[in-house]
Design a protein around this motif. Structure first.
Motif, short mmCIF file in Angstrom:
data_model
loop_
_atom_site.label_atom_id
_atom_site.label_comp_id
_atom_site.label_asym_id
_atom_site.label_seq_id
_atom_site.Cartn_x
_atom_site.Cartn_y
_atom_site.Cartn_z
N VAL A 471 0.84 -1.20 0.00
CA VAL A 471 0.00 0.00 0.00
C VAL A 471 0.87 1.25 0.00
O VAL A 471 0.62 2.20 -0.74
CB VAL A 471 -0.95 -0.01 1.22
CG1 VAL A 471 -1.66 1.34 1.35
CG2 VAL A 471 -1.98 -1.11 1.08
N MET A 472 1.93 1.25 0.82
CA MET A 472 2.82 2.42 0.87
C MET A 472 3.57 2.59 -0.45
O MET A 472 3.88 3.71 -0.86
CB MET A 472 3.80 2.28 2.02
CG MET A 472 3.15 2.34 3.40
SD MET A 472 2.28 3.89 3.73
CE MET A 472 3.65 5.01 3.99
N LEU A 477 4.24 5.27 -6.58
CA LEU A 477 3.84 4.86 -7.93
C LEU A 477 2.74 5.77 -8.47
O LEU A 477 2.78 6.19 -9.64
CB LEU A 477 3.35 3.41 -7.89
CG LEU A 477 2.83 2.84 -9.22
CD1 LEU A 477 3.93 2.84 -10.28
CD2 LEU A 477 2.27 1.43 -9.03
N SER A 478 1.77 6.11 -7.63
CA SER A 478 0.70 7.02 -8.04
C SER A 478 1.26 8.39 -8.41
O SER A 478 0.82 9.02 -9.38
CB SER A 478 -0.33 7.17 -6.92
OG SER A 478 -0.94 5.94 -6.62
N LEU A 479 2.26 8.84 -7.64
CA LEU A 479 2.84 10.16 -7.92
C LEU A 479 3.61 10.15 -9.23
O LEU A 479 3.56 11.12 -10.00
CB LEU A 479 3.74 10.58 -6.77
CG LEU A 479 4.29 12.01 -6.86
CD1 LEU A 479 3.17 13.02 -7.03
CD2 LEU A 479 5.13 12.34 -5.64
N LEU A 504 10.15 4.74 -3.82
CA LEU A 504 9.66 3.49 -4.40
C LEU A 504 10.72 2.40 -4.31
O LEU A 504 10.40 1.24 -4.01
CB LEU A 504 9.27 3.74 -5.86
CG LEU A 504 8.62 2.57 -6.61
CD1 LEU A 504 7.35 2.11 -5.90
CD2 LEU A 504 8.32 2.95 -8.05
N ALA A 505 11.98 2.75 -4.53
CA ALA A 505 13.07 1.76 -4.45
C ALA A 505 13.22 1.23 -3.04
O ALA A 505 13.40 0.01 -2.83
CB ALA A 505 14.37 2.39 -4.94
N ILE A 506 13.15 2.09 -2.04
CA ILE A 506 13.28 1.65 -0.65
C ILE A 506 12.11 0.74 -0.28
O ILE A 506 12.29 -0.26 0.43
CB ILE A 506 13.36 2.87 0.28
CG1 ILE A 506 14.72 3.55 0.11
CG2 ILE A 506 13.14 2.47 1.74
CD1 ILE A 506 14.91 4.78 0.96
N THR A 507 10.93 1.06 -0.77
CA THR A 507 9.78 0.20 -0.50
C THR A 507 10.01 -1.21 -1.04
O THR A 507 9.72 -2.20 -0.36
CB THR A 507 8.51 0.80 -1.15
OG1 THR A 507 8.35 2.15 -0.73
CG2 THR A 507 7.29 0.00 -0.77
N VAL A 508 10.55 -1.29 -2.25
CA VAL A 508 10.82 -2.60 -2.86
C VAL A 508 11.88 -3.35 -2.05
O VAL A 508 11.74 -4.56 -1.79
CB VAL A 508 11.28 -2.42 -4.32
CG1 VAL A 508 11.73 -3.75 -4.91
CG2 VAL A 508 10.16 -1.82 -5.16
N VAL A 509 12.93 -2.66 -1.62
CA VAL A 509 14.00 -3.30 -0.85
C VAL A 509 13.46 -3.86 0.47
O VAL A 509 13.76 -5.00 0.85
CB VAL A 509 15.14 -2.30 -0.58
CG1 VAL A 509 16.14 -2.87 0.43
CG2 VAL A 509 15.86 -1.95 -1.89
N GLY A 513 13.13 -7.70 1.70
CA GLY A 513 13.70 -8.11 2.98
C GLY A 513 12.72 -8.91 3.81
O GLY A 513 13.09 -9.91 4.44
N ASN A 514 11.48 -8.50 3.85
CA ASN A 514 10.46 -9.25 4.58
C ASN A 514 10.21 -10.61 3.97
O ASN A 514 10.04 -11.61 4.68
CB ASN A 514 9.15 -8.44 4.61
CG ASN A 514 9.10 -7.44 5.74
OD1 ASN A 514 8.79 -7.75 6.88
ND2 ASN A 514 9.43 -6.19 5.41
N VAL A 515 10.20 -10.67 2.64
CA VAL A 515 9.99 -11.95 1.96
C VAL A 515 11.16 -12.90 2.24
O VAL A 515 10.97 -14.10 2.46
CB VAL A 515 9.80 -11.74 0.45
CG1 VAL A 515 9.77 -13.07 -0.28
CG2 VAL A 515 8.52 -10.95 0.18
#
Length: 695
Positions: A471-472, A477-479, A504-509, A513-515
């Protein structure tokens, strides 16, 4: 042509109420005199001139042979069955007069929105802050499990990362000041398909908020007293109270939320003060012991523990994503303060409180269960403080359950208005006005998620972390899509492209990491997300799905011999027709064919409609674009499956006029589309309630 010949047909074209006849004669006489004097000075014809002096294009005669339906030389894919539903009727050109009663209705509608109660930044912050600050109860044990003695550092870094999202949320919310958060942002900047996925993930986030809040409350109570039933039964009973409150039509009051938040912050402050006093009395023995037991000599392992703690620590700031849902209730210009009030308190709260936990409690105790803060309260203040912390946990987490239910209802209402979920979700109870279908369906969805996870708190926390991060991630991405697809939309804040890409890159990282820590949780997350997206997709594409079924019937000659199958085909045809009956409206300002074509293509790809009202608002007939009627007829020819009606309305482009037009045409404003207003425009999109579908 002579003026007399021109004016003889004038009322038939423009309507007698649209233009004074004497003014028309004078206007055309002036035009003809100018042509006679200087043929070289002729400018491109206006709309009124083109009606008489320019033969634009001629449509082929509309045959009555096929009941007035559009016909085409292209072979039909339905060889054996009737395919009349494939072709809509011919469009028309008409003039619509808005009466004073219509304008009064529109003004009343706008007045209701304008006079809706708004709240200040502190009161508005409380609604989402109960989720943000309440997450301390389930985040601490999860963080310690992976970060150990480095948990305060991980939580401090996790809270600092929120600085990246604040300007992004500010820009999005200033561009589209409306509820629905990511779904609203995405549906205005990209296709409805991606918005559908965003809405599904947001709904899953609300459901996981309910699940983890209820399960954590039940676990907390079970850790203090012996329950006569399993923990999962307690979680269901805890959900029952907010469910009853919402069914009774009682909505979450911002003042009540502020009271709950104040109680929570006072409790946490009291706990922190008592813990600091206890630490001063006992000294550093316990924290030194915890450090010796959990400290890693390898720098690589330290970095890994801190990083894993940051990934899980994002659980501690869940609820921050709900803040744009309430932007419409916040006074204009105050939303940045709401984000500030949500963010800044959690930075010292989480890191300092986590440090106090490690300074007083053995790390084995912290890893032992969810009741970390209640044990800390017992050690520092005694039984009275422990009871206070338990009551605080139950109250603030139950408020989180109610927030999840009400947020989901608001989202379901928006999705139902946009035809993504069935209209039955809009049904309200007669006396309480509660959305009984939406509430019941959402609570059942939450129960399915809880049961499928085996009521396992660890799985629920991990899935919630992935959902929250997704969601975050939709915000940057919307922006990015806003900047590229709708860059002309006026907004108060502008964030650089590099800042947006970094977020967006930090969100992916962090997501990866959680996965990496628990790969199987991505299976749960994917199953939940795909299930909700599939439901949304089926409902929003049911016309196409029924057409596939009908085509399968057409391609099976054996079925044509059975009477029940023929009756079913008739039912399918009626169903296809009825599902496409709701017209949509496009507010067109210009007559450029490529621009109009893109807008009609948007409707074709994203809406289940067979009728499009192309509306042009004008104040003077001379200002009407000269090619708009001819191009509307071309579009009517180009899209056999859509009837393109051109409607002229002599009125200014204002919110009351748009509201009156929606009422007159019986089209919800959520199904009225327009292009992006320019950056110099004074238009406030939330006043119009329409959707932006082009640059």
């Amino acid at each position: 042509m002579k003026v007399e010949e021109n004016i003889s047909n004038f009322p038939e074209v423009l309507g007698t109420s649209s233009l004074n006849r004497d003014a028309a004669v004078s206007h055309l006489a002036t035009i003809e005199e100018g042509r006679m004097n200087d043929a070289s000075s002729i400018h491109p014809p206006s709309f009124s001139e083109s009606q008489f002096d320019v033969i634009l294009r001629r449509q082929r005669p509309r045959s009555r042979k096929h009941n007035g339906l559009k016909v085409t030389a292209t072979p039909s894919r339905f060889v054996h069955a009737c395919d009349h539903f494939e072709f809509a009727g011919w469009g028309s050109v008409s003039y619509l007069d808005l009466t004073p009663e219509d304008i009064s209705f529109g003004e009343a509608k706008c007045k209701i929105v304008a006079e809706a109660p708004t709240v200040g930044p502190w009161t508005a912050s409380a609604v989402a802050a109960n989720d943000v600050c309440g997450s301390v109860f389930y985040a601490f044990p999860a963080v310690v499990a992976v970060a150990g003695v480095y948990s305060p550092v991980s939580l401090f870094i996790a809270t600092l990362i929120l600085f990246l999202w604040r300007p992004i949320m500010e820009e999005l919310s200033s561009a589209f000041r409306a509820g629905g958060a990511n779904y609203t942002f995405l549906v205005n900047v990209t296709s409805k398909t991606l918005a559908l996925a965003g809405g599904a993930i947001t709904l899953l986030d609300y459901a996981m908020t309910v699940v983890i809040s209820a399960s954590t409350t039940s676990e907390y109570i079970a850790g203090e007293v012996t329950l006569p039933f399993p923990v999962y039964v307690g979680a269901l009973l805890i959900v029952a109270v907010p469910l009853l409150v919402s069914l009774l039509g009682m909505k979450e009051s911002a003042r009540t939320a502020l009271g709950i938040l104040s109680f929570h912050m006072i409790t946490m402050l009291t706990l922190s003060i008592m813990a600091i006093i206890t630490w001063a009395k006992r000294g550093n023995g316990q924290i030194r012991e915890n450090w010796n037991a959990g400290h890693s000599p390898s720098s690589r392992h330290i970095v890994a523990q801190v990083f894993n703690g940051v990934c899980i620590g994002m659980l501690g700031i869940t609820g921050f994503e709900c803040s744009p849902d309430y932007v419409i209730t916040v006074r204009r210009g105050q939303f940045p303060k709401v984000l500030r009030n949500l963010h800044l308190p959690v930075i010292p709260l989480y890191s300092i409180l986590m440090l106090l936990v490690l300074a007083i409690l053995p790390i084995q105790t912290v890893n032992g269960g969810l009741n970390v803060l209640s044990i800390l309260a017992q050690e520092t203040g005694g039984e009275w403080l422990r009871i206070l912390v338990i009551i605080d946990a139950c109250v603030v987490l139950s408020a989180g359950v109610l927030t999840g239910i009400l947020s989901a209802c608001a989202l379901c209402e928006r999705l139902a208005n946009d035809k993504i979920i069935p209209g039955v979700f809009l049904f309200r109870m007669p006396y309480t006005d509660a959305q009984i279908v939406a509430i019941t369906a959402f609570v059942l969805l939450s129960g399915v998620l809880y049961g499928s996870a085996g009521a396992n708190q660890r799985i629920i926390s991990s899935v919630f972390a992935l959902t929250w991060l997704t969601v975050m991630g939709l915000f940057p991405l919307s922006l990015l899509l806003l900047k590229f697809n709708r860059g002309r939309v006026p907004r108060q804040r502008r964030v650089s492209l590099s800042w947006t890409a970094l977020t967006l890159a930090i969100t992916v990282v962090v997501f990866v990491g959680n996965v990496a820590m628990d790969p199987k949780t991505v299976g749960y997350f994917s199953a939940y997300a795909v299930g909700i997206v599939f439901f949304f997709f089926v409902n929003s594409n049911k016309v196409q799905i029924i057409r596939y079924i009908y085509w399968a019937y057409d391609q099976t000659p054996l079925l044509h011999q059975w009477s029940w199958a023929r009756r079913m085909s008739s039912i399918f045809m009626r169903l296809l027709t009825s599902l496409r009956q709701q017209p949509v409206c496009v507010l067109a300002k210009c007559d450029e064919i490529h621009h109009l074509f893109r807008m009609v293509m948007y409707v074709k790809k994203n809406e289940q409609a067979s009728c499009l009202k192309l509306v042009h608002l004008y104040e003077n007939v001379e200002d009407i674009p000269s090619e708009i009627e001819a191009n509307a007829k071309l579009l009517d020819e180009a899209f056999p499956e859509i009837t393109v009606d051109l409607v002229f309305v002599q009125a200014p482009f204002t919110p009351p006029v748009v509201a009156a037009l929606a009422h007159k045409l019986d089209i919800p404003r959520s199904l009225m589309f327009m292009s992006s207003p320019g950056p110099e425009s004074n238009i406030l999109l939330e006043d119009y309630g329409t959707r932006i579908i082009s640059l």
